[in-house]
Enzyme design. Structure first.
Site, PDB file in Angstrom:
ATOM      1  N   GLY A  38       0.842  -1.202   0.000  1.00 49.74           N
ATOM      2  CA  GLY A  38       0.000   0.000   0.000  1.00 49.74           C
ATOM      3  C   GLY A  38       0.870   1.241   0.000  1.00 49.74           C
ATOM      4  O   GLY A  38       0.524   2.278   0.584  1.00 49.74           O
ATOM      5  N   GLY A  52       0.077   5.405  -1.238  1.00 44.59           N
ATOM      6  CA  GLY A  52      -0.826   6.365  -0.597  1.00 44.59           C
ATOM      7  C   GLY A  52      -0.087   7.532   0.041  1.00 44.59           C
ATOM      8  O   GLY A  52       1.117   7.738  -0.191  1.00 44.59           O
ATOM      9  N   ARG A  63      -1.809  -0.282  -7.648  1.00 43.44           N
ATOM     10  CA  ARG A  63      -2.070   0.557  -8.817  1.00 43.44           C
ATOM     11  C   ARG A  63      -0.808   0.756  -9.655  1.00 43.44           C
ATOM     12  O   ARG A  63       0.197   1.264  -9.157  1.00 43.44           O
ATOM     13  CB  ARG A  63      -2.628   1.917  -8.360  1.00 43.44           C
ATOM     14  CG  ARG A  63      -3.967   1.790  -7.648  1.00 43.44           C
ATOM     15  CD  ARG A  63      -4.241   2.955  -6.751  1.00 43.44           C
ATOM     16  NE  ARG A  63      -3.290   3.032  -5.647  1.00 43.44           N
ATOM     17  CZ  ARG A  63      -3.294   3.974  -4.721  1.00 43.44           C
ATOM     18  NH1 ARG A  63      -4.172   4.942  -4.761  1.00 43.44           N
ATOM     19  NH2 ARG A  63      -2.401   3.967  -3.754  1.00 43.44           N
ATOM     20  N   ASP A 116      -1.002  -7.077  -4.995  1.00 44.09           N
ATOM     21  CA  ASP A 116      -2.274  -6.978  -4.294  1.00 44.09           C
ATOM     22  C   ASP A 116      -2.097  -7.676  -2.949  1.00 44.09           C
ATOM     23  O   ASP A 116      -2.032  -8.910  -2.883  1.00 44.09           O
ATOM     24  CB  ASP A 116      -3.366  -7.664  -5.134  1.00 44.09           C
ATOM     25  CG  ASP A 116      -4.720  -7.628  -4.444  1.00 44.09           C
ATOM     26  OD1 ASP A 116      -4.788  -7.148  -3.282  1.00 44.09           O
ATOM     27  OD2 ASP A 116      -5.707  -8.083  -5.056  1.00 44.09           O
ATOM     28  N   TYR A 135     -14.168   1.798   9.198  1.00 49.20           N
ATOM     29  CA  TYR A 135     -12.723   2.046   9.299  1.00 49.20           C
ATOM     30  C   TYR A 135     -12.258   1.820  10.742  1.00 49.20           C
ATOM     31  O   TYR A 135     -11.261   1.146  11.000  1.00 49.20           O
ATOM     32  CB  TYR A 135     -12.456   3.485   8.856  1.00 49.20           C
ATOM     33  CG  TYR A 135     -11.033   3.963   8.964  1.00 49.20           C
ATOM     34  CD1 TYR A 135     -10.044   3.463   8.121  1.00 49.20           C
ATOM     35  CD2 TYR A 135     -10.676   4.953   9.880  1.00 49.20           C
ATOM     36  CE1 TYR A 135      -8.740   3.935   8.194  1.00 49.20           C
ATOM     37  CE2 TYR A 135      -9.377   5.434   9.959  1.00 49.20           C
ATOM     38  CZ  TYR A 135      -8.413   4.920   9.111  1.00 49.20           C
ATOM     39  OH  TYR A 135      -7.130   5.401   9.195  1.00 49.20           O
ATOM     40  N   LYS A 138      -9.758  -0.896  12.474  1.00 52.16           N
ATOM     41  CA  LYS A 138      -8.559  -0.500  13.221  1.00 52.16           C
ATOM     42  C   LYS A 138      -8.515  -1.159  14.600  1.00 52.16           C
ATOM     43  O   LYS A 138      -7.471  -1.628  15.036  1.00 52.16           O
ATOM     44  CB  LYS A 138      -8.473   1.032  13.345  1.00 52.16           C
ATOM     45  CG  LYS A 138      -8.112   1.735  12.042  1.00 52.16           C
ATOM     46  CD  LYS A 138      -6.782   1.239  11.478  1.00 52.16           C
ATOM     47  CE  LYS A 138      -6.347   1.970  10.230  1.00 52.16           C
ATOM     48  NZ  LYS A 138      -5.223   1.302   9.538  1.00 52.16           N
TER      49      LYS A 138
HETATM   50  N1  SER Z   1      -6.955  10.411   8.527  1.00 48.34           N
HETATM   51  C1  SER Z   1      -7.835   9.316   8.785  1.00 48.34           C
HETATM   52  C2  SER Z   1      -9.213   9.607   8.324  1.00 48.34           C
HETATM   53  O1  SER Z   1      -9.599  10.747   8.393  1.00 48.34           O
HETATM   54  C3  SER Z   1      -7.890   9.022  10.246  1.00 48.34           C
HETATM   55  O2  SER Z   1      -6.917   8.125  10.572  1.00 48.34           O
HETATM   56  O3  SER Z   1      -9.903   8.728   7.952  1.00 48.34           O
END
Ligand code: SER
Length: 315
Positions: free
Chosen positions: A8, A11, A36, A53, A142, A146
């Site tokens: 990854g 990013g 990508r 991937d 998300y 986490k």
């Molecule tokens: N920067 C991230 C978000 O806003 C938070 O870890 O999703």
């Protein structure tokens, strides 16, 4: 850490972490991987890069084995706001890459870094000076990923001895690759918009406090934690870290000190409103300071000055 793989890597964090680690450990010893093709092309300008991937375990394991990797940095993630648009997809990507990283790290005896986030907290978490060990009931996919990642990483450490370590990143402000799909993205976007158009419309409420970090401190945190003496680590997954906490209003006031004609208004995004309302105002990062010497250098004033200077030359 002698031979490193970043998955990854294309990013916001990876595009800066790859050259940072290459400088420390030698260009040939750090491989940057991304799904990508266009990101792989960009990453290959600095050092070894390949298309991978991380949700496919076999090719991932092959890369680790063939390159004698001893440390994996798993930066694969769909961020908070984007994750809410397709939660099941966010789970598959975030947890797929994590579980593969954990199993491969176990099999090939690698250290593993997977960032956690302020997104791991939720409405029931104490908002001010949020403790290291506290209530974690996030209300985004998300955040659920986490918290799961923190628990699984600690599990792989205690059960199998995998050297997993992590920090809970606040919003990261940077001038390399743009973040995408996060709730804290406004604190990066604003610099580009103000310098291009003199105006910025913010989707997060003006009085919403969130923790933030400037990229140089984020990179320093990663290397410092991964190099820390394991005997001193009481915690592992994950450490609270922060270096500043501000509202959109406060950030824009700081920008106005440099650009008095800049104008700002608000058009609140309901998803980002709900997410940011559930996150802490300010973390207590004393465990990171004590256990591995976390000592950030950037606050809102020098960060704003530096961001404006760098982005002005980019535009
Ligand atoms: N920067 C991230 C978000 O806003 C938070 O870890 O999703």
């Amino acid at each position: 850490m002698k031979r490193i793989l970043i998955v990854g890597a294309g990013g916001q964090i990876g595009t800066e972490l790859a050259p940072f680690l290459q400088k420390h450990y030698g260009v040939e010893n750090v491989i940057a991987a991304d799904l990508r093709e266009e990101m792989v092309k960009k990453l290959s300008q600095n050092g070894p890069a390949l298309r991978l991937d991380a949700c496919q375990i076999e090719p991932f394991a092959e890369v680790v084995k063939n390159n004698k990797i001893d440390a994996i940095f798993n930066l694969v993630a769909l961020l908070s706001a984007k994750g809410e648009l397709n939660p099941r997809h966010a789970w598959d990507i975030n947890m797929g890459a994590l579980l593969n990283s954990l199993d491969i790290a176990k099999e090939y005896n690698c250290a593993l870094f997977t960032p956690s986030s302020i997104g791991a907290f939720g409405n029931d978490t104490p908002k001010d000076l949020t403790p290291q060990d506290t209530i974690m009931r996030p209300n985004t996919m998300y955040g659920v990923c986490k918290v799961s990642a923190e628990l699984l990483s600690d599990y792989y450490f205690t059960k199998f001895g995998v050297d997993t370590r992590s920090v809970r990143f606040p919003g990261i402000i940077s001038n390399g690759a743009l973040p995408g799909g996060g709730t804290t993205d406004y604190a990066v976007e604003v610099f580009y918009e103000i310098l291009k158009n003199g105006h910025y419309t913010c989707e997060v409420p003006e009085d919403r406090y969130m923790d933030m970090l400037y990229m140089p401190d984020a990179l320093q945190a990663i290397i410092q934690l991964m190099e820390a003496d394991p005997d001193k680590l009481v915690h592992r997954n994950s450490f609270n870290i922060t270096s500043m906490s501000f509202t959109p209003n406060q950030l824009f006031a700081e920008i106005k000190k440099h650009l008095p004609d800049a104008t700002f208004d608000y058009n609140i995004d309901p998803i980002k409103d709900a997410i940011s309302a559930s996150w802490p105002n300010k973390l207590d990062d004393s465990c990171a300071r004590k256990e591995w010497g976390w000592n950030p250098q950037w606050g809102i004033e020098n960060m704003v000055e530096d961001m404006l200077k760098v982005i002005k030359t980019k535009i």
